[in-house]
Design a protein around this motif. Sequence first.
Motif, PDB file in Angstrom:
ATOM      1  N   PHE A  36      -6.341   0.614  47.816  1.00  0.00           N
ATOM      2  CA  PHE A  36      -5.143   0.016  47.214  1.00  0.00           C
ATOM      3  C   PHE A  36      -5.377  -1.477  47.017  1.00  0.00           C
ATOM      4  O   PHE A  36      -4.989  -2.302  47.853  1.00  0.00           O
ATOM      5  CB  PHE A  36      -3.922   0.263  48.112  1.00  0.00           C
ATOM      6  CG  PHE A  36      -3.730   1.710  48.467  1.00  0.00           C
ATOM      7  CD1 PHE A  36      -3.214   2.608  47.540  1.00  0.00           C
ATOM      8  CD2 PHE A  36      -4.105   2.193  49.715  1.00  0.00           C
ATOM      9  CE1 PHE A  36      -3.058   3.948  47.852  1.00  0.00           C
ATOM     10  CE2 PHE A  36      -3.952   3.529  50.039  1.00  0.00           C
ATOM     11  CZ  PHE A  36      -3.431   4.415  49.105  1.00  0.00           C
ATOM     12  N   PRO A  37      -6.021  -1.870  45.910  1.00  0.00           N
ATOM     13  CA  PRO A  37      -6.370  -3.278  45.690  1.00  0.00           C
ATOM     14  C   PRO A  37      -5.162  -4.213  45.735  1.00  0.00           C
ATOM     15  O   PRO A  37      -5.313  -5.390  46.083  1.00  0.00           O
ATOM     16  CB  PRO A  37      -7.011  -3.270  44.295  1.00  0.00           C
ATOM     17  CG  PRO A  37      -7.483  -1.862  44.100  1.00  0.00           C
ATOM     18  CD  PRO A  37      -6.507  -0.996  44.827  1.00  0.00           C
ATOM     19  N   GLU A  38      -3.966  -3.695  45.418  1.00  0.00           N
ATOM     20  CA  GLU A  38      -2.776  -4.555  45.402  1.00  0.00           C
ATOM     21  C   GLU A  38      -2.476  -5.132  46.775  1.00  0.00           C
ATOM     22  O   GLU A  38      -1.880  -6.203  46.898  1.00  0.00           O
ATOM     23  CB  GLU A  38      -1.543  -3.774  44.921  1.00  0.00           C
ATOM     24  CG  GLU A  38      -1.683  -3.124  43.566  1.00  0.00           C
ATOM     25  CD  GLU A  38      -2.041  -1.650  43.668  1.00  0.00           C
ATOM     26  OE1 GLU A  38      -2.968  -1.326  44.455  1.00  0.00           O
ATOM     27  OE2 GLU A  38      -1.419  -0.839  42.980  1.00  0.00           O
ATOM     28  N   VAL A  39      -2.875  -4.424  47.834  1.00  0.00           N
ATOM     29  CA  VAL A  39      -2.511  -4.857  49.182  1.00  0.00           C
ATOM     30  C   VAL A  39      -3.708  -5.024  50.112  1.00  0.00           C
ATOM     31  O   VAL A  39      -3.552  -5.463  51.251  1.00  0.00           O
ATOM     32  CB  VAL A  39      -1.508  -3.873  49.836  1.00  0.00           C
ATOM     33  CG1 VAL A  39      -0.223  -3.790  49.026  1.00  0.00           C
ATOM     34  CG2 VAL A  39      -2.127  -2.489  50.014  1.00  0.00           C
ATOM     35  N   SER A  40      -4.909  -4.678  49.640  1.00  0.00           N
ATOM     36  CA  SER A  40      -6.064  -4.648  50.541  1.00  0.00           C
ATOM     37  C   SER A  40      -6.407  -6.015  51.114  1.00  0.00           C
ATOM     38  O   SER A  40      -7.075  -6.114  52.147  1.00  0.00           O
ATOM     39  CB  SER A  40      -7.282  -4.046  49.837  1.00  0.00           C
ATOM     40  OG  SER A  40      -7.632  -4.799  48.693  1.00  0.00           O
ATOM     41  N   ASP A  41      -5.921  -7.098  50.460  1.00  0.00           N
ATOM     42  CA  ASP A  41      -6.186  -8.431  51.001  1.00  0.00           C
ATOM     43  C   ASP A  41      -5.438  -8.664  52.308  1.00  0.00           C
ATOM     44  O   ASP A  41      -5.719  -9.635  53.021  1.00  0.00           O
ATOM     45  CB  ASP A  41      -5.801  -9.508  49.978  1.00  0.00           C
ATOM     46  CG  ASP A  41      -4.303  -9.550  49.703  1.00  0.00           C
ATOM     47  OD1 ASP A  41      -3.647  -8.497  49.826  1.00  0.00           O
ATOM     48  OD2 ASP A  41      -3.796 -10.630  49.364  1.00  0.00           O
ATOM     49  N   GLY A  42      -4.518  -7.789  52.645  1.00  0.00           N
ATOM     50  CA  GLY A  42      -3.772  -7.920  53.891  1.00  0.00           C
ATOM     51  C   GLY A  42      -4.426  -7.231  55.075  1.00  0.00           C
ATOM     52  O   GLY A  42      -3.878  -7.241  56.181  1.00  0.00           O
ATOM     53  N   ALA A  43      -5.621  -6.666  54.873  1.00  0.00           N
ATOM     54  CA  ALA A  43      -6.281  -5.962  55.971  1.00  0.00           C
ATOM     55  C   ALA A  43      -6.534  -6.881  57.159  1.00  0.00           C
ATOM     56  O   ALA A  43      -6.455  -6.459  58.319  1.00  0.00           O
ATOM     57  CB  ALA A  43      -7.600  -5.347  55.484  1.00  0.00           C
ATOM     58  N   ASP A  44      -6.824  -8.151  56.890  1.00  0.00           N
ATOM     59  CA  ASP A  44      -7.053  -9.100  57.984  1.00  0.00           C
ATOM     60  C   ASP A  44      -5.813  -9.233  58.861  1.00  0.00           C
ATOM     61  O   ASP A  44      -5.913  -9.278  60.095  1.00  0.00           O
ATOM     62  CB  ASP A  44      -7.440 -10.478  57.433  1.00  0.00           C
ATOM     63  CG  ASP A  44      -8.867 -10.519  56.896  1.00  0.00           C
ATOM     64  OD1 ASP A  44      -9.655  -9.608  57.244  1.00  0.00           O
ATOM     65  OD2 ASP A  44      -9.182 -11.446  56.138  1.00  0.00           O
ATOM     66  N   LEU A  45      -4.645  -9.323  58.242  1.00  0.00           N
ATOM     67  CA  LEU A  45      -3.401  -9.454  58.993  1.00  0.00           C
ATOM     68  C   LEU A  45      -3.185  -8.250  59.901  1.00  0.00           C
ATOM     69  O   LEU A  45      -2.871  -8.396  61.093  1.00  0.00           O
ATOM     70  CB  LEU A  45      -2.219  -9.599  58.032  1.00  0.00           C
ATOM     71  CG  LEU A  45      -0.821  -9.531  58.656  1.00  0.00           C
ATOM     72  CD1 LEU A  45      -0.593 -10.692  59.608  1.00  0.00           C
ATOM     73  CD2 LEU A  45       0.254  -9.506  57.560  1.00  0.00           C
TER      74      LEU A  45
END
Length: 224
Positions: A104-113
């Motif tokens: 899900f590229p729309e949200v994958s940047d939140g994996a760190d959180l």
Amino acid sequence: MANGQAEVDWRDGRVPISTRFDDPYFSLEDGLAETRHVFLQGNDLPARFRPGFTIAELGVGTGLNLLAARLLWRESGQTGRLHYVGFEAYPMAEADLRRALSAFPEVSDGADLVARALAQPGTTVEDGDMAATILIGDAARTLPGWSGRADAWFLDGFSPAKNPGLWTPDLLAGVARHTAPGGSAATYSAAGAVRRALAEAGFQVERRPGFGRKRHMTVARMPE
């Protein structure tokens, strides 16, 4: 209930399946669309958002739901901070979590959180406009120790038939006690026992159309 790390298998290389509960972490069709239908629309979001809005969740899983909520918070132009508190008995390994969210590229940047919150259970992790806390352990034990109240609940444990411990009348009564006046809850489950337990706990319960091939889901509202 003994706790430990989640045990995961993969369907088609992209959908994580809990081997402990023999149930997928999200829809085989489209996990993000399911989240938006069940948990965001089911809790009448973003219309109810306000600064300091608090979401609580039974069954953090991959963190997809919390990240979808954060995306909606941003897309709808909210100010202030969104608060999230999750309850998870079997946290997913970071590598599995990142693999699942990469779909899900729309949200994958939140994996760190999500990874940081899982690695520091009970500690509030802040990331700009979101503050996330994840409590690890059986929710029957961790929920009573939480002093807060949620404006919206995501009830996203594995299915009641396969994971009955997250759907007991006692636990759902605890959810009600930790719900703000006018607060809400939503779940993909339309099981009669779940709806009855929510009603007995004080919620006004409604059945709505489900996502995909699922005919019905449940939403609940606490009176003001």
